[in-house]
Design a protein around this motif. Structure first.
Motif, PDB file in Angstrom:
ATOM      1  N   VAL A   1      -9.784  -4.280   0.044  1.00 14.14           N
ATOM      2  CA  VAL A   1      -9.949  -2.476   0.457  1.00 14.14           C
ATOM      3  C   VAL A   1     -11.399  -2.043   1.166  1.00 14.14           C
ATOM      4  O   VAL A   1     -11.558  -1.830   2.493  1.00 14.14           O
TER       5      VAL A   1
ATOM      6  N   THR B   1      -9.402   6.452  -2.443  1.00 13.47           N
ATOM      7  CA  THR B   1      -8.582   4.622  -1.861  1.00 13.47           C
ATOM      8  C   THR B   1      -9.268   3.804  -3.311  1.00 13.47           C
ATOM      9  O   THR B   1     -10.158   3.299  -3.670  1.00 13.47           O
TER      10      THR B   1
ATOM     11  N   VAL C   1      -2.704  -0.853  -3.232  1.00 13.72           N
ATOM     12  CA  VAL C   1      -4.149  -0.172  -2.522  1.00 13.72           C
ATOM     13  C   VAL C   1      -3.243   0.998  -2.560  1.00 13.72           C
ATOM     14  O   VAL C   1      -2.125   0.582  -1.532  1.00 13.72           O
TER      15      VAL C   1
ATOM     16  N   VAL D   1      -0.080   5.282   1.246  1.00  4.96           N
ATOM     17  CA  VAL D   1      -0.330   6.611   1.335  1.00  4.96           C
ATOM     18  C   VAL D   1      -0.037   7.471   2.159  1.00  4.96           C
ATOM     19  O   VAL D   1       1.094   6.923   2.743  1.00  4.96           O
TER      20      VAL D   1
ATOM     21  N   VAL E   1      -7.140   2.040   4.625  1.00  5.98           N
ATOM     22  CA  VAL E   1      -9.096   2.483   3.951  1.00  5.98           C
ATOM     23  C   VAL E   1      -9.666   3.999   4.823  1.00  5.98           C
ATOM     24  O   VAL E   1     -10.713   2.574   6.115  1.00  5.98           O
TER      25      VAL E   1
ATOM     26  N   LYS F   1     -12.769   8.734  -0.284  1.00  8.74           N
ATOM     27  CA  LYS F   1     -13.031   9.445   1.027  1.00  8.74           C
ATOM     28  C   LYS F   1     -13.347  10.514   1.482  1.00  8.74           C
ATOM     29  O   LYS F   1     -13.156  11.680   1.554  1.00  8.74           O
TER      30      LYS F   1
ATOM     31  N   VAL G   1      -3.880   5.417  -2.624  1.00  5.55           N
ATOM     32  CA  VAL G   1      -5.020   6.870  -2.147  1.00  5.55           C
ATOM     33  C   VAL G   1      -4.290   8.033  -3.181  1.00  5.55           C
ATOM     34  O   VAL G   1      -3.232   8.316  -3.600  1.00  5.55           O
TER      35      VAL G   1
ATOM     36  N   GLY H   1     -12.920   3.651  -7.436  1.00  7.55           N
ATOM     37  CA  GLY H   1     -12.158   3.546  -5.915  1.00  7.55           C
ATOM     38  C   GLY H   1     -13.739   4.116  -4.974  1.00  7.55           C
ATOM     39  O   GLY H   1     -14.742   3.621  -5.304  1.00  7.55           O
TER      40      GLY H   1
ATOM     41  N   ALA I   1       1.240  -1.335  -0.568  1.00  4.02           N
ATOM     42  CA  ALA I   1      -0.483  -0.024   0.169  1.00  4.02           C
ATOM     43  C   ALA I   1       1.357   1.360   0.055  1.00  4.02           C
ATOM     44  O   ALA I   1       2.142   1.202   0.514  1.00  4.02           O
TER      45      ALA I   1
ATOM     46  N   GLN J   1     -10.783  13.030  -1.910  1.00  4.81           N
ATOM     47  CA  GLN J   1      -9.102  11.912  -2.066  1.00  4.81           C
ATOM     48  C   GLN J   1     -10.170  10.103  -2.729  1.00  4.81           C
ATOM     49  O   GLN J   1     -11.235  10.379  -2.062  1.00  4.81           O
TER      50      GLN J   1
ATOM     51  N   SER K   1     -13.054   5.964   5.232  1.00  3.05           N
ATOM     52  CA  SER K   1     -13.891   7.125   4.767  1.00  3.05           C
ATOM     53  C   SER K   1     -14.638   7.259   6.126  1.00  3.05           C
ATOM     54  O   SER K   1     -15.336   7.164   7.117  1.00  3.05           O
TER      55      SER K   1
END
Lengths: 559, 293
Positions: free
Chosen positions: A378, A366, A122, A64, A417, A180, A124, A177, A62, A364, A419
């Motif tokens: 995810v 993911t 994964v 981020v 991940v 977020k 962003v 996607g 990942a 944004q 949101s």
């Protein structure tokens, strides 16, 4: 037996699809989609588990953003904390961060990674990168795994914005996607007033824009700080003009102008707020104020940080800004304990209610690399995040812990991940917060525990809780304004949050043109007629094309 | 006579005033940073601090010394500076020596020289640069910071011109006494070129100390950042547009200015100290009196 059940399921799904199709003139988009996709999902896997653990640990590479000065409990780090351990123990997902860097550099570094084809599993991305990757067919299609694996609570949170975030995360009818999302109501502008100055000059709370202008004038000319020098100003602005601090947005909203966002005009078409005639009236007013000396002549070189210094030095007592502005006034309170601030809603320049502008829910996303074997991981991690942060099994002591000294750590920002809650839920949390503080009853809280504790401290006379109380207290606070505005729908949301093809090439030029022109008009270097020239230029330089593209994309989403 | 000496002293006076003013301009920002680092954060955000600390405190410095990230990044920078400078100097000397020869002695000299110059004029750009480093497996190691810039063509040109300016007789004398190229290079040329090497040393040192961009792109974990990259990432300019509830923590970073100032100051200090010691080499006479008669 099993086949029987399956057939039954398919029949039910099909009937749902058909009903949805029958109702096509109504905007029943989400139920139609979920019907269709759940149908195909049920065929391949009748029993997906949103929180199911992989038997064999799945390794996810990942990328981020994270900040180097984030703090973690003893022994933990960004790569190893409650989230990464939770993913591994409860979901069987081992997260390996290929790379991370601070938010300021993250998207640059992501651009390098994208161009060199060196994508993690994964990661962003921002709107422009989502579009680029989706067009190059580099992203996994999440439509099906989202439908299958998203827990009901996750769907409730993600779709709490009316599906705007999911639409922005879709490309060519496919979900590419996970948005977020966040509470956009949090950006709502309001008027902050310095109450000790108000009292000193015998001023009343503003009811109209004329009152606000009168207060600005009184703060300029009435020597509110009592030092005998005319060193105060009426209205602060930063060189960026907009934003959450010393912003023009709330001021423009009072004149029904909505700069920097896409709004519907009277024919229902999307137009760009900064180019509308209401903005001209706003600028005219600002130019007049500048002539009267109400605006700091140096605003063109001051960023938000510099303007914060001016607040601490008691240069301003009136500002348009976001609910969190008091957090930037802490040093003022320390230096000058008599100073105090309160929030009031923005007021209108005429007989129509003023509506505050708020942003688009998701900027944004993911995303999952195309070809990654477990795209559902995810969604599972998203379920996990929302359940542990906001759901029934939430545990703040694990996922939002304090360090040994009792300070909040950054574990809560370190999930892969994320949101967060949409407006509806945030507002109900804020109401509970206000009630909990009034009744001093912690059990009412549904979130905002650190804020609550600071406010209780302030009630007991500890000044360190002052800023939180002004931001979140039951009355005259930033949050109280948010609740009022949300309940009375006194806000306008940005219609469009994505990127169009012309935008990627032209937007920065147009944005620069706008800010330069507006600054010149306010400073009196240009006459107000420069606004009309600006609108013409803006259209000619690509604005017209972008407006067409935005309308095209919006109507494509309606279908 | 009198007027010319008056003119001269006027010129001298102007010279001194001008130079002193210039140096003050260079020093003041640093003094300001130093004053901030010793002040309380309330005084700093109130703008009370100019060139003298207000509410004198060591708090920022004790905070930094407790901050393992700062210290690790200093360690990485030191490692990078030492390894990088040694490799750079070694390669510069080795490359400059043959290129300083006449075409009669080194037939394809011009061709090789242009090959090096070519890399100054043209480069592949960011993505090929990144991919080369990625595919050679250097990413996220100290070598990614050291090897890509190991052959500094500009330094080579400096050094080769310096070699050429040395009297040829010295070299010939060495050959007559039976020295080969290797011995001549290390026993004659290099010791005579100390001023040029000191210059290159300083350039390389400063360059390695200051560069942050490669650290940001090539290092995958903030824990592997060299000092300059680490500083760059904490001294961010906040974007107040679209600040959300989840981003509120960013606000806490602003009033952190005193500790940032302390870190900037500590970050500049070593290179400030290195300067005066290398400076004297620039001024030294070069090869005076080495060949007599």
């Amino acid at each position: 037996m099993k086949t029987g059940k399956l057939t039954l399921a398919i029949v039910i799904m099909l009937s749902m699809v058909l009903t949805a199709c029958g109702n096509n003139d109504k905007p029943q988009e989400p139920s139609k989609e979920s019907g269709g996709n759940a149908g195909s999902a049920a065929v391949s896997d009748p029993n997906p588990e949103p929180f199911g653990k992989y038997e064999k640990t799945v390794e996810v590479h990942a990328a981020v953003a994270s900040e180097p000065n984030w703090k973690f409990p003893e022994g933990d780090s960004f790569e190893n904390n409650a989230w990464t351990r939770g993913y591994e123990q409860e979901l069987g997902i081992k997260v390996v961060y290929d790379w991370t860097t601070n938010e300021g550099s993250y998207f640059n570094k992501m651009n390098v990674a994208i161009t060199s084809g060196d994508l993690p599993d994964v990661f962003v991305v921002n709107g422009a990168q989502l579009r680029l990757l989706a067009e190059a067919d580099q992203l996994a299609d999440l439509t099906e795994v989202y439908e299958k694996y998203a827990a009901p609570f996750t769907k409730e949170l993600i779709e709490g914005d009316g599906g705007l975030g999911l639409k922005a995360a879709s490309h060519g009818g496919k979900l590419v996607g996970l948005p977020k999302s966040g509470s956009t109501i949090y950006e709502l502008p309001m008027v902050w007033l310095r109450t000790d100055w108000m009292k000193k000059l015998n001023l009343q709370e503003p009811k109209t824009m004329q009152d606000v202008l009168a207060i600005a004038e009184a703060f300029k000319n009435g020597d509110p700080d009592g030092n005998g020098k005319p060193d105060t100003f009426g209205l602060p602005i930063t060189k960026d003009l907009y934003g959450g601090m010393a912003s023009l947005t709330g001021f423009a909203n009072s004149y029904h102008a909505y700069p920097q966002m896409w709004v519907k005009d009277k024919d229902g078409k999307a137009v760009y707020g900064s180019t509308q005639p209401e903005m001209k009236a706003t600028l005219q007013q600002l130019a007049d104020m500048y002539k009267k000396g109400l605006i700091d002549p140096e605003f063109g070189v001051k960023d938000a940080e510099k303007v914060t210094d001016d607040f601490v030095n008691s240069k301003f007592g009136l500002t348009f800004g976001a609910n969190w502005n008091p957090l930037n006034f802490i040093d003022l309170k320390t230096k000058n304990p008599d100073s105090d601030w309160k929030a009031v809603p923005i007021v209108s320049s005429d007989d129509q209610t003023a509506l505050g502008s708020i942003g688009f829910p998701a900027t944004q996303f993911t995303v999952v690399r195309k070809g990654f074997e477990h795209p559902e991981a995810v969604v599972k991690m998203l379920n996990f995040y929302q359940e542990k942060r906001y759901g029934k099994t939430k545990d703040e002591s694990v996922y939002n812990p304090n360090d040994a000294k009792g300070n909040q750590t950054h574990v809560y920002t370190s999930a892969l991940v994320k949101s967060d809650k949409a407006n509806e839920m945030t507002i109900s949390d804020l109401k509970n917060l206000a009630e909990a503080v009034t009744k001093q009853d912690k059990s009412i809280l549904t979130d905002y525990i650190p804020e609550y504790e600071k406010m209780i401290k302030f009630k007991d006379g500890d000044l360190s809780g002052w800023a939180s109380t002004r931001q979140g207290g039951p009355e005259d606070s930033g949050f109280s304004i948010l609740i009022k505005a949300y309940d009375s729908s006194s806000y306008v949301a940005n219609l469009f949050g994505g990127q169009t093809e012309t935008m990627s090439a032209k937007w920065s030029t147009l944005d620069k043109l706008e800010k330069e022109t507006f600054t010149k008009i306010i400073l009196g270097y240009s006459d107000i007629s420069a606004f009309d020239e600006f609108v013409e230029k803006w259209n000619a330089l690509g604005g017209k094309k972008i407006t067409e593209e935005v309308n095209r994309d919006l109507s494509a989403q309606q279908e | 006579m009198q007027s010319s000496s008056w003119g001269r002293s006027a010129f001298q006076l102007f010279n001194y005033v001008f130079l002193i003013a210039m140096s003050i301009l260079c020093i003041l920002p640093l003094v300001h940073i130093l004053a901030i680092s010793f002040s309380s954060s309330a005084a700093v955000s109130a703008g009370d601090v100019t060139f003298w600390p207000v509410d004198f405190t060591f708090k920022s410095y004790s905070f930094i010394l407790d901050n393992p990230k700062f210290l690790t990044s200093v360690g990485i920078t030191l490692e990078r500076v030492v390894i990088g400078t040694i490799i750079n100097l070694f390669l510069a000397v080795l490359t400059a020596y043959p290129l300083s020869k006449e075409v009669s002695a080194f037939r394809h000299r011009t061709w090789f020289a242009w090959l090096f110059v070519f890399t100054i004029l043209f480069n592949g750009g960011l993505i090929p640069w990144y991919m080369t480093i990625k595919m050679t497996g250097l990413i996220d190691t100290i070598w990614a910071l050291v090897l890509p810039g190991a052959v500094a063509v500009f330094h080579i040109i400096l050094l080769l011109n310096f070699f050429r300016a040395l009297p040829k007789e010295l070299e010939e004398a060495a050959f007559v006494d039976g020295a080969g190229h290797w011995t001549t290079l290390w026993r004659i040329m290099v010791p005579l070129s100390m001023p040029a090497i000191a210059t290159i040393l300083l350039f390389t040192l400063v360059q390695h100390w200051n560069s942050w961009f490669d650290g940001m792109i090539l290092m995958n974990k903030p824990a592997h950042y060299p000092l300059a990259t680490y500083l760059q990432s904490i001294i961010i300019k906040l974007d107040f547009e679209n600040l959300r509830q989840e981003d509120i923590y960013l606000l806490g970073l602003i009033s952190d200015r005193t500790s940032k100032a302390a870190q900037i100051f500590l970050g500049t200090l070593p290179i400030l100290l290195a300067y005066p010691f290398l400076q004297k080499h620039f001024m030294k006479g070069i090869v005076l009196g080495s060949v007599k008669g």
